[in-house]
Design an enzyme around this catalytic site. Structure first.
Site, PDB file in Angstrom:
ATOM      1  N   LYS A  53       0.845  -1.205   0.000  1.00 35.78           N
ATOM      2  CA  LYS A  53       0.000   0.000   0.000  1.00 35.78           C
ATOM      3  C   LYS A  53       0.880   1.255   0.000  1.00 35.78           C
ATOM      4  O   LYS A  53       0.630   2.210  -0.746  1.00 35.78           O
ATOM      5  CB  LYS A  53      -0.941  -0.016   1.223  1.00 35.78           C
ATOM      6  CG  LYS A  53      -2.033  -1.069   1.110  1.00 35.78           C
ATOM      7  CD  LYS A  53      -2.865  -1.235   2.384  1.00 35.78           C
ATOM      8  CE  LYS A  53      -3.874  -2.383   2.215  1.00 35.78           C
ATOM      9  NZ  LYS A  53      -4.724  -2.623   3.385  1.00 35.78           N
ATOM     10  N   GLN A  97      -4.332  -1.400   9.702  1.00 40.61           N
ATOM     11  CA  GLN A  97      -4.396  -2.728   9.072  1.00 40.61           C
ATOM     12  C   GLN A  97      -5.021  -3.740  10.042  1.00 40.61           C
ATOM     13  O   GLN A  97      -4.644  -3.812  11.216  1.00 40.61           O
ATOM     14  CB  GLN A  97      -2.985  -3.176   8.651  1.00 40.61           C
ATOM     15  CG  GLN A  97      -2.937  -4.468   7.853  1.00 40.61           C
ATOM     16  CD  GLN A  97      -3.598  -4.378   6.479  1.00 40.61           C
ATOM     17  OE1 GLN A  97      -3.741  -3.296   5.907  1.00 40.61           O
ATOM     18  NE2 GLN A  97      -4.014  -5.512   5.949  1.00 40.61           N
ATOM     19  N   ASP A 120     -10.702   3.381   4.610  1.00 38.67           N
ATOM     20  CA  ASP A 120     -11.172   1.999   4.504  1.00 38.67           C
ATOM     21  C   ASP A 120     -12.695   1.933   4.409  1.00 38.67           C
ATOM     22  O   ASP A 120     -13.253   0.883   4.080  1.00 38.67           O
ATOM     23  CB  ASP A 120     -10.741   1.199   5.745  1.00 38.67           C
ATOM     24  CG  ASP A 120      -9.450   0.424   5.513  1.00 38.67           C
ATOM     25  OD1 ASP A 120      -9.277  -0.125   4.415  1.00 38.67           O
ATOM     26  OD2 ASP A 120      -8.622   0.371   6.446  1.00 38.67           O
TER      27      ASP A 120
HETATM   28  N1  GUN Z   1      -7.170  -6.513   6.320  1.00 40.39           N
HETATM   29  C1  GUN Z   1      -7.615  -7.202   5.260  1.00 40.39           C
HETATM   30  N2  GUN Z   1      -8.166  -6.387   4.334  1.00 40.39           N
HETATM   31  C2  GUN Z   1      -8.079  -5.134   4.846  1.00 40.39           C
HETATM   32  C3  GUN Z   1      -8.478  -3.862   4.347  1.00 40.39           C
HETATM   33  O1  GUN Z   1      -9.053  -3.701   3.258  1.00 40.39           O
HETATM   34  N3  GUN Z   1      -8.201  -2.798   5.173  1.00 40.39           N
HETATM   35  C4  GUN Z   1      -7.591  -2.960   6.379  1.00 40.39           C
HETATM   36  N4  GUN Z   1      -7.390  -1.853   7.105  1.00 40.39           N
HETATM   37  N5  GUN Z   1      -7.220  -4.128   6.867  1.00 40.39           N
HETATM   38  C5  GUN Z   1      -7.460  -5.203   6.099  1.00 40.39           C
END
Ligand code: GUN
Length: 296
Positions: A53, A97, A120
């Site tokens: 990311k 995350q 998110d």
């Molecule tokens: N863990 C798995 N997928 C995601 C996501 O799209 N965002 C976040 N913050 N954590 C995740």
């Protein structure tokens, strides 16, 4: 359109290029969007995801600030960091995350994030707006799935869409997005009695369970469009491999189109995060959000 592979890398590349162009336009006004990423603990998969990311942000001109916290961090300490980032005018997006360690209530953390910085789209307010049909920040993987389906169908209206998996990250938000597209949405999960039968009847199958090869190729009909969201690391005779929720090699013989793992939905998640960061940066400054239709 026989045996078509849905190329998430290619579509994500187009979305990233759009975002990069908009970020360059903002830079002319001296606006430099910034994403804060928070990673708790040492789960190796989460480290890879967050690193990807951050790299993707750099490539489109989004700045990033990363916070790595130990597995033992208290909820209070994490909440304090969120408070600080909420107050920081230089931060446009905050991403924590998931999953988080057991001592931390994920909802408490998510709901403390300023909804305008919630890239998110997991905050209660953003989840509520999505339910009402006026979402501003939509969960990235669900949005990525919608974009891929829009690329595949000229009209989603009336399609029978089976979503396997009811997580707040993918299944639930995607069910709402597809309802807004006038799909007939069927949710399947670990207690669903006959997933095979549901698969046979579906025009669209989205598998988001994290159970490798749960969906057998022979369950799918020849008109089905399949998105495989799952990504599991599985030890095989050939070593460690990445495996989706769908039996890809068999499924591709049966279906109209299918997204591979890797190279399907995964790249879309990251491209949508970049898009959401751009949206957050624009909205916070009262600027028009570019490209709201996401017609790529
Ligand atoms: N863990 C798995 N997928 C995601 C996501 O799209 N965002 C976040 N913050 N954590 C995740």
């Amino acid at each position: 359109m026989k045996h078509k592979i849905i190329d998430g890398r290619e579509v994500a590349g187009r979305l990233r290029a759009r975002v990069a162009k908009e970020i360059a336009t903002l830079a002319e006004e001296d606006i430099k969007p910034c994403l804060a990423t928070i990673l708790v603990g040492d789960d190796s998969a989460s480290h890879v995801y967050v690193r990807n990311k951050i790299t993707a942000c750099g490539k489109v001109g989004i700045r990033s600030e990363h916070y790595n916290l130990p597995n033992s961090v208290s909820e209070k300490e994490l909440l304090r960091l969120i408070d600080k980032l909420n107050e920081d005018e230089g931060i446009d997006g905050i991403l924590v995350q998931l999953p988080l360690p057991n001592q931390i209530a994920a909802h408490a953390v998510i709901d403390l994030i300023d909804p305008q910085k919630d890239v998110d789209g997991f905050h209660l307010i953003n989840a509520g707006k999505l339910m009402r049909g006026n979402a501003e920040l939509v969960p990235c993987t669900a949005l990525g799935c919608l974009i891929l389906l829009r690329q595949t169908f000229s009209d989603l209206s009336g399609k029978r869409a089976l979503i396997i998996g009811r997580s707040n990250i993918v299944g639930r938000p995607l069910s709402l997005l597809l309802l807004h597209e006038n799909c007939t949405v069927i949710m399947a999960h670990s207690r669903t009695v006959n997933i095979e039968e549901e698969c046979r009847r579906a025009d669209i199958v989205v598998a988001a369970t994290g159970v490798p090869k749960l969906v057998k190729g022979g369950w799918l009909n020849s008109d089905a469009v399949v998105l495989d969201v799952g990504i599991s690391r599985v030890e095989t005779d050939a070593g460690m491999v990445l495996m989706g929720d769908v039996e890809f090699q068999k499924a591709i013989e049966h279906v109209k189109a299918i997204s591979p793992v890797p190279g399907g939905v995964g790249p879309m998640t990251i491209a949508c995060l970049l898009y959401n960061t751009l949206v957050a940066a624009c909205r916070r400054r009262g600027l028009t959000v570019p490209d709201k239709t996401l017609d790529l």
